[in-house]
Design an enzyme around this catalytic site. Structure first.
Site, PDB file in Angstrom:
ATOM      1  N   ALA A 160      38.910  37.776  36.751  1.00 13.05           N
ATOM      2  CA  ALA A 160      37.737  37.757  37.609  1.00 13.05           C
ATOM      3  C   ALA A 160      37.799  38.998  38.716  1.00 13.05           C
ATOM      4  O   ALA A 160      39.196  39.256  39.168  1.00 13.05           O
ATOM      5  CB  ALA A 160      37.373  36.459  38.002  1.00 13.05           C
ATOM      6  N   GLU A 190      41.475  34.485  29.530  1.00 17.24           N
ATOM      7  CA  GLU A 190      40.428  33.292  29.408  1.00 17.24           C
ATOM      8  C   GLU A 190      39.425  33.744  28.427  1.00 17.24           C
ATOM      9  O   GLU A 190      38.912  33.277  27.675  1.00 17.24           O
ATOM     10  CB  GLU A 190      39.774  32.883  30.623  1.00 17.24           C
ATOM     11  CG  GLU A 190      41.010  31.877  31.544  1.00 17.24           C
ATOM     12  CD  GLU A 190      40.736  31.527  32.964  1.00 17.24           C
ATOM     13  OE1 GLU A 190      40.188  32.390  33.629  1.00 17.24           O
ATOM     14  OE2 GLU A 190      40.292  30.266  33.150  1.00 17.24           O
ATOM     15  N   GLU A 241      46.456  33.336  38.685  1.00 16.39           N
ATOM     16  CA  GLU A 241      45.629  32.775  39.988  1.00 16.39           C
ATOM     17  C   GLU A 241      46.580  31.960  40.801  1.00 16.39           C
ATOM     18  O   GLU A 241      45.970  32.275  42.132  1.00 16.39           O
ATOM     19  CB  GLU A 241      44.409  31.990  39.199  1.00 16.39           C
ATOM     20  CG  GLU A 241      43.417  32.549  38.379  1.00 16.39           C
ATOM     21  CD  GLU A 241      43.850  32.405  36.774  1.00 16.39           C
ATOM     22  OE1 GLU A 241      45.057  32.366  36.465  1.00 16.39           O
ATOM     23  OE2 GLU A 241      42.870  32.824  36.100  1.00 16.39           O
ATOM     24  N   GLY A 267      40.824  35.533  34.350  1.00 13.00           N
ATOM     25  CA  GLY A 267      39.857  35.515  33.417  1.00 13.00           C
ATOM     26  C   GLY A 267      39.698  36.247  32.275  1.00 13.00           C
ATOM     27  O   GLY A 267      38.755  36.006  31.153  1.00 13.00           O
TER      28      GLY A 267
HETATM   29  N1  CAA Z   1      39.791  42.144  40.770  1.00  8.51           N
HETATM   30  C1  CAA Z   1      39.319  43.249  41.542  1.00  8.51           C
HETATM   31  N2  CAA Z   1      39.791  44.627  41.059  1.00  8.51           N
HETATM   32  C2  CAA Z   1      41.036  44.543  40.556  1.00  8.51           C
HETATM   33  C3  CAA Z   1      41.571  43.638  39.794  1.00  8.51           C
HETATM   34  C4  CAA Z   1      40.651  42.129  40.005  1.00  8.51           C
HETATM   35  N3  CAA Z   1      41.386  41.109  39.230  1.00  8.51           N
HETATM   36  N4  CAA Z   1      42.618  43.881  39.201  1.00  8.51           N
HETATM   37  C5  CAA Z   1      42.800  45.093  39.501  1.00  8.51           C
HETATM   38  N5  CAA Z   1      41.875  45.576  40.258  1.00  8.51           N
HETATM   39  C6  CAA Z   1      41.602  46.941  40.783  1.00  8.51           C
HETATM   40  C7  CAA Z   1      42.587  47.316  41.978  1.00  8.51           C
HETATM   41  O1  CAA Z   1      42.370  46.683  43.263  1.00  8.51           O
HETATM   42  C8  CAA Z   1      42.681  48.625  42.016  1.00  8.51           C
HETATM   43  O2  CAA Z   1      41.542  49.155  42.517  1.00  8.51           O
HETATM   44  P1  CAA Z   1      41.681  50.279  43.787  1.00  8.51           P
HETATM   45  O3  CAA Z   1      42.251  51.418  43.035  1.00  8.51           O
HETATM   46  O4  CAA Z   1      40.364  50.476  44.436  1.00  8.51           O
HETATM   47  O5  CAA Z   1      42.758  49.935  44.640  1.00  8.51           O
HETATM   48  C9  CAA Z   1      42.282  48.996  40.486  1.00  8.51           C
HETATM   49  O6  CAA Z   1      42.032  47.856  39.914  1.00  8.51           O
HETATM   50  C10 CAA Z   1      43.851  49.310  39.704  1.00  8.51           C
HETATM   51  O7  CAA Z   1      44.494  48.432  39.978  1.00  8.51           O
HETATM   52  P2  CAA Z   1      46.285  48.472  40.426  1.00  8.51           P
HETATM   53  O8  CAA Z   1      46.282  49.768  41.450  1.00  8.51           O
HETATM   54  O9  CAA Z   1      46.482  47.132  40.898  1.00  8.51           O
HETATM   55  O10 CAA Z   1      46.963  48.679  38.896  1.00  8.51           O
HETATM   56  P3  CAA Z   1      48.270  48.600  38.833  1.00  8.51           P
HETATM   57  O11 CAA Z   1      48.636  49.029  37.662  1.00  8.51           O
HETATM   58  O12 CAA Z   1      49.391  48.816  39.878  1.00  8.51           O
HETATM   59  O13 CAA Z   1      48.656  46.995  38.389  1.00  8.51           O
HETATM   60  C11 CAA Z   1      47.912  44.808  37.593  1.00  8.51           C
HETATM   61  C12 CAA Z   1      47.941  46.184  37.530  1.00  8.51           C
HETATM   62  C13 CAA Z   1      49.237  44.151  37.512  1.00  8.51           C
HETATM   63  C14 CAA Z   1      46.984  44.265  36.657  1.00  8.51           C
HETATM   64  C15 CAA Z   1      47.191  44.415  39.141  1.00  8.51           C
HETATM   65  O14 CAA Z   1      46.062  45.232  39.301  1.00  8.51           O
HETATM   66  C16 CAA Z   1      46.628  43.090  39.218  1.00  8.51           C
HETATM   67  O15 CAA Z   1      47.637  42.107  39.611  1.00  8.51           O
HETATM   68  N6  CAA Z   1      45.428  42.642  39.514  1.00  8.51           N
HETATM   69  C17 CAA Z   1      45.126  41.237  39.561  1.00  8.51           C
HETATM   70  C18 CAA Z   1      45.476  40.317  38.310  1.00  8.51           C
HETATM   71  C19 CAA Z   1      44.725  38.981  38.811  1.00  8.51           C
HETATM   72  O16 CAA Z   1      45.413  38.528  39.763  1.00  8.51           O
HETATM   73  N7  CAA Z   1      44.170  38.332  38.106  1.00  8.51           N
HETATM   74  C20 CAA Z   1      43.548  37.030  38.177  1.00  8.51           C
HETATM   75  C21 CAA Z   1      42.082  37.246  38.912  1.00  8.51           C
HETATM   76  S1  CAA Z   1      41.482  35.653  39.464  1.00  8.51           S
HETATM   77  C22 CAA Z   1      40.602  34.868  38.159  1.00  8.51           C
HETATM   78  O17 CAA Z   1      40.593  35.687  36.905  1.00  8.51           O
HETATM   79  C23 CAA Z   1      40.270  33.706  38.173  1.00  8.51           C
HETATM   80  C24 CAA Z   1      39.415  33.111  37.044  1.00  8.51           C
HETATM   81  O18 CAA Z   1      40.386  32.358  36.295  1.00  8.51           O
HETATM   82  C25 CAA Z   1      38.126  32.817  36.915  1.00  8.51           C
END
Ligand code: CAA
Length: 258
Positions: A65, A112, A132, A109
């Protein structure tokens, strides 16, 4: 219809829906989920579409998400929006088969969403996870329930409590995905599989999907009874007569969806 966060192509009875927010690793914001729900419900009603493939990019199916969109929301905001409940329900209402073709990250998400599809094919670089917990929350679109049903309590609990990722080999070993493919083969194989499904009777595929999903929602006894009744009901279709006649006559069946 045109979409800003999706690319949709239809060919040979298959709708390929590509999540397209490369700048955010296909993070699921409300626009993307709204467009996805709308596309699935429109195309589910389109007779030119008989099967879906849902995919992302080589780097990410979806990284979860959209954290930036959610960060400042209050409990009341989330409750009023029914955050992702409405869109999630629309995805699950799709009656035609939906194949998830997952390369790269399928996190939160994203994992999911893949689990809401009917089955998952993934590339060797796929990474699944429910991270999460690292954000001080828990999964919100069914992850604690669906992952547990896919891989069992122990592995699901570990993944939800630690936020660790599962690679493609572990995902296949534990039953989360049906097959792992080299990255270059993922989309061609997903489309070929979808085309194979598209050649079947649309009535039978719809009923098969319904029956398998029932296994998650009812007792074994009720599920088996449901299956038997719909099996009987399929003998009221022309497609059953055609399928069985084609077998006896040693020719390919030509289903009319009747
Ligand atoms: N939401 C918003 N933006 C996101 C994102 C997310 N879930 N995942 C990645 N991005 C964005 C980053 O902020 C980044 O944007 P900027 O260039 O503007 O900074 C861009 O995508 C590229 O990401 P990274 O620079 O972080 O890329 P990376 O290769 O270094 O890492 C990753 C990749 C390990 C997937 C890392 O991006 C990450 O940990 N993302 C978040 C994963 C996460 O926590 N997901 C769960 C979300 S909560 C949820 O999903 C709740 C639910 O069940 C409903």
């Amino acid at each position: 219809m045109s979409y800003q966060t999706l690319i949709v192509e239809i060919a040979d009875g298959v709708a390929l829906i590509r999540l397209n927010r490369p700048e955010a690793l296909n993070a699921l914001n409300s626009q993307l989920l709204g467009e996805l729900a709308a596309a699935l419900s429109t195309l589910d009603a389109d007779p030119a579409v008989r099967c879906f493939v849902l995919t992302g990019s080589d780097k990410a199916f979806a990284a979860g998400a959209d954290i930036k969109e959610m960060a400042d929301k209050s409990f009341v905001d989330m409750l009023k929006l029914d955050f992702f409940g409405t869109e999630g329900d629309a995805i699950l209402r799709t009656r035609k088969p939906v194949i998830a073709a997952v390369a790269g990250y399928a996190l939160g998400g994203g994992c999911e969403l893949a689990m809401m599809c009917d089955f998952i094919l993934c590339a060797e670089n796929a990474k699944f996870g429910q991270p999460e917990i690292n954000l001080g929350v828990v999964a919100g679109i069914g992850g604690t329930q669906r992952l547990t049903r896919f891989v069992g309590k122990s592995k699901s609990m570990e993944m939800h409590l630690t936020g660790r990722f599962m690679d493609a080999a572990e995902a296949e070993r534990s039953g989360l995905v049906s097959r792992v493919l080299p990255l270059a083969d993922l989309l061609p194989e997903a489309l070929a599989t979808a085309r194979k499904i598209a050649e079947k009777s649309a009535i039978a595929t719809m009923v098969a999907k319904d029956c398998v999903n029932r296994a998650y929602e009812t007792t074994l006894r009720e599920g088996v009874l449901y299956e038997r009744r719909v099996f009987h009901a399929l003998f009221a279709t022309e497609d059953q007569k055609e399928g069985m006649a084609a077998f006896a006559e040693k020719r390919p069946a030509k289903f009319a969806d009747k």
